[in-house]
Design a protein around this motif. Structure first.
Motif, short mmCIF file in Angstrom:
data_model
loop_
_atom_site.label_atom_id
_atom_site.label_comp_id
_atom_site.label_asym_id
_atom_site.label_seq_id
_atom_site.Cartn_x
_atom_site.Cartn_y
_atom_site.Cartn_z
N GLU A 1 1.71 -36.60 -1.31
CA GLU A 1 1.29 -37.01 -0.23
C GLU A 1 2.54 -37.46 0.85
N ALA A 2 3.83 -38.64 0.46
CA ALA A 2 4.53 -38.73 1.50
C ALA A 2 6.04 -38.52 1.47
N GLY A 3 6.05 -37.02 0.61
CA GLY A 3 7.97 -36.41 0.28
C GLY A 3 8.40 -37.50 -0.39
N PRO A 4 10.03 -36.91 -0.18
CA PRO A 4 10.71 -37.99 -0.48
C PRO A 4 11.04 -38.76 -0.45
N GLY A 5 11.48 -39.99 -0.74
CA GLY A 5 11.74 -41.19 -1.27
C GLY A 5 12.35 -42.07 -2.38
N PHE A 6 12.06 -43.05 -2.73
CA PHE A 6 12.54 -43.63 -4.06
C PHE A 6 12.36 -45.00 -5.08
N ARG A 7 12.10 -44.78 -6.08
CA ARG A 7 10.85 -45.85 -6.60
C ARG A 7 12.30 -46.85 -7.18
N ILE A 8 11.59 -48.51 -6.36
CA ILE A 8 12.00 -50.02 -6.31
C ILE A 8 12.29 -50.31 -7.95
N ALA B 1 23.28 -52.06 -14.98
CA ALA B 1 23.38 -52.79 -13.36
C ALA B 1 22.73 -53.66 -12.88
N LEU B 2 21.97 -54.04 -13.51
CA LEU B 2 21.10 -55.46 -12.96
C LEU B 2 20.87 -56.38 -13.98
N ASN C 1 24.15 -47.14 -4.98
CA ASN C 1 23.34 -47.05 -5.46
C ASN C 1 21.72 -46.40 -5.34
N MET C 2 21.98 -44.68 -5.96
CA MET C 2 21.59 -43.91 -6.26
C MET C 2 21.14 -42.95 -7.01
N TRP C 3 20.17 -43.26 -8.25
CA TRP C 3 19.62 -42.49 -9.40
C TRP C 3 19.09 -41.69 -9.48
N PHE C 4 19.01 -40.62 -10.57
CA PHE C 4 18.41 -39.69 -10.22
C PHE C 4 17.41 -39.74 -11.60
N GLY C 5 16.76 -40.52 -11.96
CA GLY C 5 16.24 -40.96 -13.01
C GLY C 5 16.13 -42.02 -13.92
N ARG C 6 15.38 -42.73 -13.94
CA ARG C 6 15.16 -43.58 -15.09
C ARG C 6 15.31 -44.34 -16.65
N ASP C 7 16.84 -44.39 -16.25
CA ASP C 7 17.80 -44.57 -17.90
C ASP C 7 17.21 -46.52 -17.58
N GLU D 1 17.71 -54.79 -7.09
CA GLU D 1 17.35 -53.34 -7.31
C GLU D 1 18.16 -52.70 -7.56
N VAL D 2 18.00 -51.46 -8.01
CA VAL D 2 18.34 -49.84 -7.86
C VAL D 2 17.50 -49.38 -7.67
N HIS D 3 17.99 -47.43 -6.26
CA HIS D 3 16.92 -46.98 -6.29
C HIS D 3 16.57 -45.45 -6.60
N VAL D 4 15.77 -45.23 -7.19
CA VAL D 4 15.70 -43.69 -8.25
C VAL D 4 15.10 -42.73 -7.16
N LEU D 5 15.64 -42.02 -7.40
CA LEU D 5 15.39 -40.60 -5.40
C LEU D 5 13.92 -40.22 -6.87
N THR D 6 13.25 -40.04 -5.63
CA THR D 6 11.71 -39.66 -6.34
C THR D 6 10.68 -38.34 -5.40
N SER D 7 9.70 -38.35 -5.48
CA SER D 7 8.78 -38.20 -4.38
C SER D 7 7.53 -37.42 -4.51
N THR D 8 6.28 -37.79 -3.95
CA THR D 8 4.91 -37.73 -4.34
C THR D 8 5.03 -36.79 -3.47
#
Length: 221
Positions: free
Chosen positions: A83-90, A160-161, A147-153, A74-81
């Motif tokens: 309701e929950a604040g900063p996190g990652f898309r899996i 990578a996968l 394994n930190m991504w800043f956008g879904r490319d 898996e790759v982890h894409v930095l995001t936020s919501t």
């Protein structure tokens, strides 16, 4: 007289150019609203089996259903919501029953849950195909080692996968504490604001032209 004609020409040309930019932004607004309407309509269609060769234009937002199993890659894409604040898309590699390796955007986890082990398991996923435009010229390159991504490319994530450049955004939770973030017809749409700005500048330019002409007349009186 020559000075008046010069000022008038500058004023009319400048106002015309600014107005043209404003009307162009209104045209772009109509175009963008059409895209949003088409995307919303596509999202609501009944899910279909995954196309053999999904097209980024014709199949964007197409609802699909895939059956197979999640892998552990898996790759982890930095995001936020909100309701929950900063996190990652899996974004997880997924192997379909017929042996295709694709990607599934499973959704959101908090920063604390980012590295929680998520074991592979069989699954049937309903979601929407998408090729997000998260990445711009100002987006930092991914930190592959961390394994930190800043956008879904999609292309880069697929490399990578080791999957096809195909991303399905899950509509419902797929387990392992990951909260689904379904696809929405959400586009950046600032064209109305830009149009108002150009029209405002045109009004100011016309006003300055009239003031300039008035000053010329008063000096000659």
């Amino acid at each position: 007289m020559r000075q008046i004609l010069f000022v008038l020409m500058i004023g009319v040309c400048g106002t015309a150019v600014l107005l043209r930019f404003g009307f162009w932004q209104l045209e772009r607004l109509d175009w963008k609203e059409g895209l949003i309407a088409d995307a919303a309509q596509m999202i609501e269609l009944a899910p279909v089996p995954l196309p053999a060769a999904p097209d980024p234009e014709a199949d964007r937002y197409r609802p699909v259903v895939v059956s197979g199993a999640f892998l552990t890659d898996e790759v982890h894409v930095l995001t936020s919501t909100r309701e929950a604040g900063p996190g990652f898309r899996i974004i997880t590699a997924f192997i379909t029953d017929d042996g295709r390796r694709i990607m599934v955007d499973r959704g959101y986890v908090t920063e604390a849950a980012r590295n929680t082990p998520r074991s592979g398991h069989p699954a049937r996923v309903t979601g929407n195909l998408n090729w997000p435009d998260d990445v711009t010229s100002s987006t930092p390159a991914p930190d592959i080692a961390a394994n930190m991504w800043f956008g879904r490319d999609v292309t880069a994530m697929a490399a990578a996968l080791d999957t096809e450049p195909v991303l399905v955004i899950a509509r419902e939770d797929t387990g392992d504490g990951v909260t689904a973030q379904p696809a929405t017809a959400a586009f950046r749409n600032d064209h109305l604001g830009y149009a108002v700005t150009w029209f405002g500048l045109a009004l100011v330019w016309a006003g300055m032209t009239l003031y300039w002409l008035w000053r010329i007349r008063t000096r000659k009186v």
